[in-house]
Design a protein around this motif. Structure first.
Motif, PDB file in Angstrom:
ATOM      1  N   PRO A 318       0.847  -1.199   0.000  1.00  0.00           N
ATOM      2  CA  PRO A 318       0.000   0.000   0.000  1.00  0.00           C
ATOM      3  C   PRO A 318       0.882   1.249   0.000  1.00  0.00           C
ATOM      4  N   GLY A 319       0.505   2.252  -0.774  1.00  0.00           N
ATOM      5  CA  GLY A 319       1.327   3.447  -0.905  1.00  0.00           C
ATOM      6  C   GLY A 319       2.482   3.277  -1.865  1.00  0.00           C
ATOM      7  N   GLY A 320       2.573   2.137  -2.545  1.00  0.00           N
ATOM      8  CA  GLY A 320       3.722   1.864  -3.394  1.00  0.00           C
ATOM      9  C   GLY A 320       3.670   2.514  -4.758  1.00  0.00           C
ATOM     10  N   SER A 321       2.538   3.059  -5.164  1.00  0.00           N
ATOM     11  CA  SER A 321       2.439   3.713  -6.469  1.00  0.00           C
ATOM     12  C   SER A 321       3.451   4.840  -6.575  1.00  0.00           C
ATOM     13  N   VAL A 322       4.021   5.018  -7.774  1.00  0.00           N
ATOM     14  CA  VAL A 322       5.004   6.091  -7.955  1.00  0.00           C
ATOM     15  C   VAL A 322       4.346   7.463  -7.942  1.00  0.00           C
ATOM     16  N   GLU A 323       3.010   7.531  -8.025  1.00  0.00           N
ATOM     17  CA  GLU A 323       2.343   8.815  -8.207  1.00  0.00           C
ATOM     18  C   GLU A 323       1.528   9.280  -7.011  1.00  0.00           C
ATOM     19  N   TYR A 324       1.008   8.355  -6.211  1.00  0.00           N
ATOM     20  CA  TYR A 324       0.191   8.767  -5.078  1.00  0.00           C
ATOM     21  C   TYR A 324       0.168   7.633  -4.058  1.00  0.00           C
ATOM     22  N   ASN A 325      -0.373   7.910  -2.903  1.00  0.00           N
ATOM     23  CA  ASN A 325      -0.392   6.911  -1.830  1.00  0.00           C
ATOM     24  C   ASN A 325      -1.667   6.073  -1.922  1.00  0.00           C
ATOM     25  N   ASN A 326      -1.585   5.000  -2.677  1.00  0.00           N
ATOM     26  CA  ASN A 326      -2.721   4.098  -2.823  1.00  0.00           C
ATOM     27  C   ASN A 326      -2.981   3.349  -1.522  1.00  0.00           C
ATOM     28  N   GLU A 327      -4.251   3.242  -1.160  1.00  0.00           N
ATOM     29  CA  GLU A 327      -4.611   2.619   0.114  1.00  0.00           C
ATOM     30  C   GLU A 327      -4.395   1.112   0.097  1.00  0.00           C
ATOM     31  N   GLU A 328      -4.601   0.472  -1.054  1.00  0.00           N
ATOM     32  CA  GLU A 328      -4.443  -0.980  -1.154  1.00  0.00           C
ATOM     33  C   GLU A 328      -3.382  -1.316  -2.191  1.00  0.00           C
ATOM     34  N   ALA A 329      -2.712  -2.422  -1.961  1.00  0.00           N
ATOM     35  CA  ALA A 329      -1.647  -2.839  -2.871  1.00  0.00           C
ATOM     36  C   ALA A 329      -2.215  -3.215  -4.237  1.00  0.00           C
ATOM     37  N   GLY A 330      -1.391  -3.056  -5.278  1.00  0.00           N
ATOM     38  CA  GLY A 330      -1.813  -3.438  -6.616  1.00  0.00           C
ATOM     39  C   GLY A 330      -2.162  -4.904  -6.716  1.00  0.00           C
ATOM     40  N   SER A 331      -1.477  -5.757  -5.942  1.00  0.00           N
ATOM     41  CA  SER A 331      -1.756  -7.194  -5.984  1.00  0.00           C
ATOM     42  C   SER A 331      -3.193  -7.500  -5.571  1.00  0.00           C
ATOM     43  N   ALA A 332      -3.731  -6.712  -4.634  1.00  0.00           N
ATOM     44  CA  ALA A 332      -5.118  -6.924  -4.203  1.00  0.00           C
ATOM     45  C   ALA A 332      -6.087  -6.645  -5.347  1.00  0.00           C
ATOM     46  N   TRP A 333      -5.810  -5.597  -6.122  1.00  0.00           N
ATOM     47  CA  TRP A 333      -6.691  -5.257  -7.239  1.00  0.00           C
ATOM     48  C   TRP A 333      -6.547  -6.273  -8.376  1.00  0.00           C
TER      49      TRP A 333
END
Length: 389
Positions: A318-333
């Protein structure tokens, strides 16, 4: 002078007409927006370009004809631009690269916040401060296994965050295909059915009915035969995908031709809580990912298109996006997409031979149940066979 400009736009395959060109001339005669080159740029784009999909072509043609236009760039930090000008490049051996320290995501962002408060001058070739050409995790033009790129262009593809205003371009869905092979491969997904009003002559049925009617003509009609396959394509755009624009545009154009029931959205690097359909308005016109997951039926064929090349944090944290602090990880989506649409595949324009050297590609391949295929003719055919099962 503007007649040659008109033909430059035509050569760029922008569907501009004489009527629109005359409208531009009339506007200039009435002194509408003719005070500067910037005013003329917006006036000519307004009068000559009917579809935003052609804006990128127009920009290139305008720059070619008028020898370049100045693009305004508004930075998102108070770091002086002179600090970020690359003036030298250090060459490191493989052993030296292996010795470079990885901070970890949270520690990296905390350290950046400290440096923004402490640093007072430009640094170059070092290992600590925000600068260029060194081994520091902050700046550009250097070497570090995990860093925050600030200004400049990426090269090593190891940035965890990108600190800049980034402009992406829509893929051109009207690009002419140089080969029919892509279309042929995509046709493996076609599933025809006759639905709707009976508006097409049913030749075989007409012949049989006429013969049964002692030779008196008995015309039979049937609904048009249409491909009823539903396809959802999600395109990675910007960053490292800029290296693959040509092939991606060819795929996009071919898919729009072959699949009448196709929807598409853009994402960057990994899917998160929103996507978009127009890169110029990606901050103002967002589509919540939950809505996309709920809108399309489970029998929709899901196709991701992306190089899967990014920091592993972008997929796993979570927060790993290069552009903003995403609440959930990309793997979850990604897990939600593969669960909602059982028929899915990932097309990767990166050569299959380099996949083993990219940690993020290995992670996404596992999340996609190894349904990742290269964006080659063989890879396309394998992907379509997988989606057809």
């Amino acid at each position: 002078m503007l007649i040659d400009f008109f033909f430059t736009l035509k050569d760029a395959k922008i569907p501009v007409t004489i009527k629109e060109f005359l409208t531009l001339l009339e506007a200039m005669q009435r002194q509408v927006g003719a005070a500067s080159m910037d005013d003329f740029y917006y006036l000519s784009r307004l009068t000559l370009v009917k579809d935003e999909a052609h804006y990128d072509k127009f920009d290139r043609a305008f720059a070619q004809y008028f020898k370049g236009i100045n693009a305004a760039f508004e930075g998102n930090s108070a770091i002086p631009l002179d600090w970020l000008v690359k003036r030298m490049q250090r060459e490191l051996s493989d052993e030296q690269r292996a010795q470079l320290e990885k901070f970890g995501y949270d520690k990296l962002m905390d350290r950046l916040a400290e440096l923004l408060k402490e640093q007072k001058e430009r640094h170059e070739g070092g290992s600590k401060w925000i600068g260029t050409g060194g081994t520091s995790p902050f700046g550009n033009g250097g070497t570090n296994p995990e860093g925050v790129r600030i200004g400049g262009k990426g090269g090593n593809r190891t940035a965890v965050k990108v600190w800049e205003a980034r402009a992406y371009k829509d893929y051109d869905g009207e690009r002419e295909i140089g080969t029919r092979n892509i279309k042929v491969a995509l046709r493996r997904l076609r599933k025809f059915a006759r639905q709707g009003a009976e508006e097409e002559l049913a030749l075989d049925a007409t012949i049989r009915a006429t013969a049964n009617n002692a030779g008196y003509l008995d015309i039979k009609m049937q609904p048009e035969r249409k491909n009823n396959i539903k396809v959802l394509m999600l395109f990675d755009v910007g960053g490292t995908m800029d290296d693959h624009i040509d092939r991606t545009e060819e795929l996009f154009s071919a898919a729009k031709t072959e699949f009448k029931n196709m929807e598409f959205f853009y994402f960057h690097n990994c899917v998160y809580d929103y996507m978009w359909k127009n890169n110029r308005r990606r901050h103002s016109e967002r589509f919540p990912t939950w809505d996309i997951l709920r809108k399309y039926p489970p029998d929709t064929k899901l196709i991701f298109v992306g190089d899967a090349t990014m920091s592993p944090y972008e997929v796993l944290q979570p927060g790993g996006s290069v552009e903003y602090n995403n609440e959930e990880a990309g793997s979850a989506w990604l897990a939600r997409f593969t669960s909602a649409f059982p028929k899915f595949a990932w097309l990767n324009p990166e050569p299959e031979g380099v996949w083993q050297y990219r940690q993020s590609i290995s992670i996404i391949r596992q999340l996609m149940n190894h349904r990742m295929f290269p964006l080659t003719m063989d890879g396309l055919e394998r992907a379509m066979r997988t989606l057809s099962k």
